[in-house]
Design a protein around this motif. Structure first.
Motif, short mmCIF file in Angstrom:
data_model
loop_
_atom_site.label_atom_id
_atom_site.label_comp_id
_atom_site.label_asym_id
_atom_site.label_seq_id
_atom_site.Cartn_x
_atom_site.Cartn_y
_atom_site.Cartn_z
N ASP A 33 0.82 -1.21 0.00
CA ASP A 33 0.00 0.00 0.00
C ASP A 33 0.85 1.27 0.00
OD1 ASP A 33 -2.54 -1.07 -0.11
OD2 ASP A 33 -2.76 -1.21 2.06
N ARG A 93 -4.96 -6.15 -6.37
CA ARG A 93 -4.09 -5.00 -6.08
C ARG A 93 -2.78 -5.13 -6.85
NH1 ARG A 93 -3.90 -3.95 0.34
NH2 ARG A 93 -2.95 -6.01 0.27
N ALA A 96 -3.45 -4.18 -10.50
CA ALA A 96 -3.62 -2.73 -10.63
C ALA A 96 -2.29 -2.01 -10.52
CB ALA A 96 -4.59 -2.22 -9.55
N THR A 97 -1.45 -2.46 -9.59
CA THR A 97 -0.12 -1.85 -9.44
C THR A 97 0.74 -2.12 -10.67
OG1 THR A 97 -0.26 -2.22 -7.04
CG2 THR A 97 1.91 -1.72 -7.95
N ARG A 116 -7.19 0.58 -7.39
CA ARG A 116 -6.47 -0.22 -6.39
C ARG A 116 -7.04 0.03 -4.99
NH1 ARG A 116 0.00 0.18 -5.53
NH2 ARG A 116 -0.57 2.16 -4.52
N ASP A 120 -8.62 -2.62 -2.38
CA ASP A 120 -8.14 -2.67 -1.00
C ASP A 120 -9.29 -2.50 -0.02
OD1 ASP A 120 -5.80 -2.70 0.87
OD2 ASP A 120 -6.63 -0.75 1.42
N SER A 182 2.49 -7.93 -3.74
CA SER A 182 1.10 -8.39 -3.68
C SER A 182 0.99 -9.87 -4.06
CB SER A 182 0.22 -7.54 -4.61
OG SER A 182 0.08 -6.23 -4.11
#
Length: 405
Positions: A33, A93, A96-97, A116, A120, A182
């Motif tokens: 995060d 996540r 998306a990252t 993202r 989360d 992740s």
């Protein structure tokens, strides 16, 4: 001979396989995060030349998913197996990252940040459900203290490590590395053999009606409602002055290096406070919250008054005060999650937690603007005084409400 029962402790918690594995999986999950926060800023500001508008939109993209998406996605979280949510949310996540690394436009990146955050907003309530399902009641305070400590560590170390990585990597490479975290979290979650969900004792209704059942629990439980109101007001009070610490440090004659140390001191205070608060949260959660608010508020008022009077403050004293304030903050936040796990039915804990998160985040969104307006009109220390008075008042009122429950 009767078997000796081990008293609640972090050692007793970590001896249990499922809570231990859940905490281990939370390390890469929480770091993912924060690790690329500096990389996002670097890309938007330094590479693409964006200004205050883009940074304001980034702040909204980071916060709004928990307000407008979380309460609805929590309906799904309460309906499907907990491990499935943990796996899919970590994997989502990561994807998306990964997409961060392949975009060249600011608004596409901001949309991905929002996406993202929306994913989360499913992970965090699912983790709360997992803690409730796998942790004995007398160890839930310790579990929340441990997870808060992991999260606090990620907030301290994540951006710092991300900043160091930017010295040798491009932002896109940091995004790829973070996506890998992740994936690691996903693999760790796969090792969790969580107990089956408790079947709901009521028939399912429309999706929107189901989403409202989370907030309805706060009306059912006065203790839960007190905790929510307290947390919302506490976050609002924090954020009246949180973004102004640099200006306060400057007013005392400290430079950017000391400001950096002050942020670290506050973070380490929060880390230590989270671990200590975990011990007290299960036994006297509202009492801990109330006393911490009064102590933190009083300290904030004294520090701000010193600045108003123009009295000198030594660097060590300034750092110690920031460390104490960070620790007191943890004492206000850890018990809230313990109360949620104690009061919320297992079949709707995700909705209860997500509804509370939406209220808390929503209440704090306007605080930085109000604090900035106060500082601009009457001076930076006055914003700290207002926030401190709010915390002391909150602690007194909550303590009185506790006595009537």
């Amino acid at each position: 001979m009767d078997q000796k029962v081990e008293p609640p402790s972090y050692r007793a918690l970590l001896r249990l396989p499922l809570p231990r594995r859940l905490a281990l999986a939370s390390v890469p999950a929480d770091f993912s995060d924060w690790l690329d926060y500096a990389a996002v800023i670097a890309l938007v500001v330094f590479a693409w030349g964006e200004g205050p508008l883009a940074l304001a939109l980034l702040a909204l993209a980071l916060s709004l998913p928990y307000v407008i998406v979380g309460p609805f996605i929590a309906v799904v979280v309460d309906r499907v197996p907990i491990r499935t949510v943990l796996v899919v949310s970590n994997l989502g996540r990561g994807l998306a990252t990964l997409a961060f690394a392949f975009t060249g436009q600011t608004y596409v990146l901001l949309a991905l940040v929002f996406l993202r955050g929306s994913i989360d907003s499913a992970f965090t309530p699912a983790r709360q459900a997992a803690i409730q399902a796998t942790t004995p009641v007398d160890l839930r305070g310790h579990a929340n203290g441990l997870h808060q400590a992991i999260n606090q560590t990620s907030k301290i170390a994540g951006p710092a490590i991300g900043g160091l990585l930017l010295a040798i990597w491009q932002p896109q490479q940091v995004f790829l590395f973070n996506a890998g975290l992740s994936v690691i979290a996903t693999l760790l979650v796969l090792t969790l053999n969580l107990p089956p969900r408790v079947p709901a004792d009521e028939p399912r209704e429309s999706f929107f009606t189901e989403s409202l059942k989370g907030i309805a629990e706060f009306r059912r439980s006065k203790r839960l409602l007190i905790a929510l109101i307290f947390s919302s007001c506490a976050y609002f009070a924090f954020f009246l002055y949180d973004a102004l610490i640099a200006l306060l440090a400057e007013g005392f004659g400290f430079d950017a290096t000391i400001f950096g140390f002050s942020i670290a001191a506050s973070g380490f205070g929060g880390l230590f406070g989270a671990l200590v608060a975990g011990r007290a949260a299960a036994q006297h959660p509202i009492l801990s919250m109330s006393l911490a608010a009064m102590l933190s508020g009083t300290t904030t008022i004294l520090l701000a008054t010193t600045a108003i009077l123009g009295w000198p403050v030594q660097v060590a004293a300034f750092l110690l005060v920031l460390c104490f304030m960070g620790g007191a903050t943890a004492f206000m936040l850890v018990p809230y999650r313990t109360i949620v796990q104690q009061e919320a039915p297992p079949d709707r804990i995700a909705r209860v937690f997500a509804a509370g998160e939406a209220v808390i985040v929503g209440s704090m969104l306007s605080a930085p603007l109000i604090g900035s307006a106060i500082a601009s009109q009457w001076g930076t220390p006055v914003a700290f005084v207002v926030g401190g008075v709010a915390l002391v008042s909150l602690g007194v009122v909550t303590l009185a409400a506790r006595g009537r429950t």
